[in-house]
Scaffold this motif. Structure first.
Motif, PDB file in Angstrom:
ATOM      1  N   LEU B 153       1.253  -1.425  -0.132  1.00 25.85           N
ATOM      2  CA  LEU B 153      -0.108  -0.597  -0.028  1.00 25.85           C
ATOM      3  C   LEU B 153       0.898   0.819  -0.054  1.00 25.85           C
ATOM      4  O   LEU B 153       0.588   1.989  -0.295  1.00 25.85           O
ATOM      5  CB  LEU B 153      -1.043   0.376   1.609  1.00 25.85           C
ATOM      6  CG  LEU B 153      -2.410  -0.386   0.940  1.00 25.85           C
ATOM      7  CD1 LEU B 153      -2.418  -2.689   0.326  1.00 25.85           C
ATOM      8  CD2 LEU B 153      -2.621  -0.605   2.493  1.00 25.85           C
ATOM      9  N   ASN B 154       2.068   0.930   0.696  1.00 25.99           N
ATOM     10  CA  ASN B 154       2.637   1.779   0.757  1.00 25.99           C
ATOM     11  C   ASN B 154       3.376   2.540   0.053  1.00 25.99           C
ATOM     12  O   ASN B 154       3.957   3.997  -0.788  1.00 25.99           O
ATOM     13  CB  ASN B 154       4.077   2.079   1.821  1.00 25.99           C
ATOM     14  CG  ASN B 154       5.073   3.045   2.490  1.00 25.99           C
ATOM     15  OD1 ASN B 154       4.686   4.452   2.129  1.00 25.99           O
ATOM     16  ND2 ASN B 154       5.385   3.018   2.815  1.00 25.99           N
ATOM     17  N   GLN B 155       4.106   1.556  -1.323  1.00 22.73           N
ATOM     18  CA  GLN B 155       4.186   1.415  -2.792  1.00 22.73           C
ATOM     19  C   GLN B 155       2.901   1.875  -4.080  1.00 22.73           C
ATOM     20  O   GLN B 155       2.820   3.189  -4.438  1.00 22.73           O
ATOM     21  CB  GLN B 155       4.636   0.240  -3.046  1.00 22.73           C
ATOM     22  CG  GLN B 155       6.029   0.065  -2.516  1.00 22.73           C
ATOM     23  CD  GLN B 155       6.754  -0.906  -3.055  1.00 22.73           C
ATOM     24  OE1 GLN B 155       6.327  -1.900  -3.588  1.00 22.73           O
ATOM     25  NE2 GLN B 155       8.369  -0.720  -3.043  1.00 22.73           N
ATOM     26  N   PHE B 156       2.332   2.082  -2.975  1.00 24.03           N
ATOM     27  CA  PHE B 156       0.524   2.238  -4.414  1.00 24.03           C
ATOM     28  C   PHE B 156       1.034   3.926  -4.218  1.00 24.03           C
ATOM     29  O   PHE B 156       0.805   4.428  -5.078  1.00 24.03           O
ATOM     30  CB  PHE B 156      -0.646   1.720  -3.740  1.00 24.03           C
ATOM     31  CG  PHE B 156      -0.187   0.512  -4.109  1.00 24.03           C
ATOM     32  CD1 PHE B 156       0.556  -0.562  -5.211  1.00 24.03           C
ATOM     33  CD2 PHE B 156      -1.613  -0.696  -3.756  1.00 24.03           C
ATOM     34  CE1 PHE B 156       0.150  -1.855  -4.888  1.00 24.03           C
ATOM     35  CE2 PHE B 156      -1.446  -2.107  -3.840  1.00 24.03           C
ATOM     36  CZ  PHE B 156      -0.319  -2.868  -4.312  1.00 24.03           C
ATOM     37  N   ALA B 157       0.679   3.932  -3.593  1.00 25.38           N
ATOM     38  CA  ALA B 157       0.809   5.558  -2.943  1.00 25.38           C
ATOM     39  C   ALA B 157       1.007   6.216  -3.726  1.00 25.38           C
ATOM     40  O   ALA B 157       1.743   7.800  -3.934  1.00 25.38           O
ATOM     41  CB  ALA B 157       1.087   5.886  -1.620  1.00 25.38           C
ATOM     42  N   VAL B 158       2.857   5.803  -3.672  1.00 23.86           N
ATOM     43  CA  VAL B 158       3.682   6.395  -4.399  1.00 23.86           C
ATOM     44  C   VAL B 158       3.535   6.447  -5.441  1.00 23.86           C
ATOM     45  O   VAL B 158       4.408   7.408  -6.738  1.00 23.86           O
ATOM     46  CB  VAL B 158       5.356   5.920  -4.067  1.00 23.86           C
ATOM     47  CG1 VAL B 158       6.465   6.924  -5.506  1.00 23.86           C
ATOM     48  CG2 VAL B 158       6.040   6.462  -3.119  1.00 23.86           C
ATOM     49  N   LEU B 159       2.966   5.225  -6.478  1.00 18.30           N
ATOM     50  CA  LEU B 159       2.857   5.409  -7.646  1.00 18.30           C
ATOM     51  C   LEU B 159       1.424   5.391  -8.320  1.00 18.30           C
ATOM     52  O   LEU B 159       1.971   6.910  -9.525  1.00 18.30           O
ATOM     53  CB  LEU B 159       2.203   3.264  -8.398  1.00 18.30           C
ATOM     54  CG  LEU B 159       3.981   2.697  -8.212  1.00 18.30           C
ATOM     55  CD1 LEU B 159       3.056   1.412  -7.763  1.00 18.30           C
ATOM     56  CD2 LEU B 159       4.744   3.066  -9.018  1.00 18.30           C
ATOM     57  N   GLY B 160       0.701   5.763  -7.081  1.00 17.45           N
ATOM     58  CA  GLY B 160      -0.487   6.630  -7.343  1.00 17.45           C
ATOM     59  C   GLY B 160      -0.713   8.356  -8.002  1.00 17.45           C
ATOM     60  O   GLY B 160      -0.915   9.230  -8.223  1.00 17.45           O
TER      61      GLY B 160
END
Lengths: 314, 314
Positions: B153-160
């Protein structure tokens, strides 16, 4: 039957509670209402609405506020309307208890004063789903159990099925699992593990998976999911009404069914006696609908039927 | 830049793909389009629409159907439009690949032919959220990862966040965690464990939790959640359009934004090259929007920027 109503719970209480009682009593009914609240505030209102002789006033000098810690408040404010309500319910002085007050305190009261029906791992809370075809569905859990085990979803299915049958009047309701695809084997670990349990459960009519697009169609009468997913769905559904309102479409007969006042509150299912929790901004119609739901739960002995269903599990 | 488009994917392909190309080329653009499909079917259509000299036709004699097993089909149908598309993308003959065909095959192709950017645990898929204030938000993951770990989820936050900045044009986008309450500490185990990671993440502007009611307001530009929750939200949002349509309100300017044709497809984020997956019933406008999204992803070197962000993690 005797129904206890917290007169102090909700942003618009006690006035809208009194007006809701008036609406309820104006229709055919079977219940005697116990109005629990600060007599100094409630008694004059009941007088003003000509209800003083139609209800029982129970004085509760204290009130639990919205932001109070539920367990602490219930422990320290024994003379609060919520604490007194649960005491009356636990001791059999009333047959159901309703409040639009502090939700946490209502849940703590339901779980610890009234307790789960033997055999039920975790009680649950449910919400109504307005279907496009005019029918009404049920979704559970909508937030009491953020993380669930497969066996809990399987129990929610039975509780929801009984509620749909006896309160929503749906014969042999279909029960579906909220999922991300139609086929067995789809989903997260919880959904994958829950599907076979639901499939084998002879107490329900399991009809497979549904997806987010099926919430308002007629695929399922009852939909089960974990409380995290269910709470997101519940609040998103509530926002559909807000969107309609902002688009000046709230008068549309379908969108208007998303309005909280038409829900009749959130029943706590799986506890030994009827408990109904209202929306914080419950108005007269919402209070009336909550009282009617409680009345139906008592009249159909819903909790007794749930206890029978789980008699073998305890 | 060179964009590959699967002409055979989607219920309305290849006709609507051709019409979408026509719409795309009629506007200012920077891309050369590679139309991958059965030449016997596609060439006459390109001729008919006067596009034969404006695009590159790549013959693909095979097609992967909707119900074929993704991995098996990609392995066995090496001459299919999807397999050829990924081959062209992997070998640098095209800079982006788009298809409205078999979603599973597109995901398998993206993950195994193109592969994740080093440092990224799991790529993700995102959807656009139409905001009531006229803006556009992003929700991810919407179904690629049904079960997630906090670090994902923390990586999705950066990608998003990168997608919102470079493709949606939002300066310094706010990122929120989908949850069941506003306060830190709320939620299921995943949300509880993800919150501190997001709070400490200096690559994003974390703005706390949002709830289901906040999807369409302006609280968050980017919302992260596990793919189970996100997929339920995505499909429920799509059904809002269906409801509006059934209520004869689909012409409302806000509700119309829920129509899949305006999404521009679902980008696969976190893979090394731009891949866009279309809705199965993509029409001309949807195809045009997908091509435009791919064009922007190339023009902004979004994948390169994502690789930079994760360069320290690998």
């Amino acid at each position: 039957m005797k129904i206890g109503l917290d007169m102090m719970g909700g942003d618009l209480a006690p006035l809208e509670a009194v007006r809701g009682i008036q609406q309820f009593l104006a229709r055919q009914h079977q219940a005697t209402l116990f109005c629990i609240g600060d007599a100094a505030v409630v008694a004059p209102l009941l007088d003003e609405y000509g209800l003083a002789s139609s209800v029982q006033l129970v004085h509760a000098p204290e009130t639990i506020g919205y932001h109070e810690h539920p367990t602490k408040a219930l422990k320290e404010k024994k003379q609060s309307s919520i604490a007194i309500g649960f005491h009356l319910l636990a001791t059999g002085k009333i047959d159901a208890f309703i409040s639009a007050g502090n939700t946490g305190a209502m849940l703590v009261g339901a779980l610890f004063s009234i307790k789960a029906i033997p055999g039920i791992q975790r009680p649950t809370i449910a919400t109504i789903l307005p279907k496009l075809n005019g029918n009404t569905g049920l979704l559970l859990d909508v937030g009491l159990n953020a993380d669930c085990k497969p066996e809990q979803l399987n129990q929610f299915a039975v509780l929801g099925s009984l509620y749909a049958r006896h309160i929503l009047g749906i014969d042999n309701p279909s029960v579906c699992l909220m999922n991300v695809g139609e086929e067995e084997g789809k989903g997260n670990l919880l959904a994958q593990a829950s599907y076979p349990l639901l499939k084998q459960n002879t107490q329900i009519r399991f009809a497979g998976n549904v997806e987010g697009r099926d919430l308002f169609n007629d695929k399922a009468d009852v939909i089960v999911c974990d409380g995290f997913t269910g709470n997101v769905i519940l609040k998103m559904a509530e926002s559909i009404y807000d969107i309609a309102q902002q688009r000046e479409l709230a008068a549309d007969p379908y969108f208007s069914r998303f309005h909280y006042e038409n829900y009749g509150g959130t029943p706590v299912l799986g506890v030994a006696k009827p408990v109904v929790i209202g929306h914080g901004i419950s108005n007269a119609k919402a209070f009336m609908n909550m009282i009617r739901v409680a009345e139906q739960m008592i009249a159909t002995d819903l909790c007794g039927k749930m206890a029978e269903s789980f008699a073998g599990n305890s």
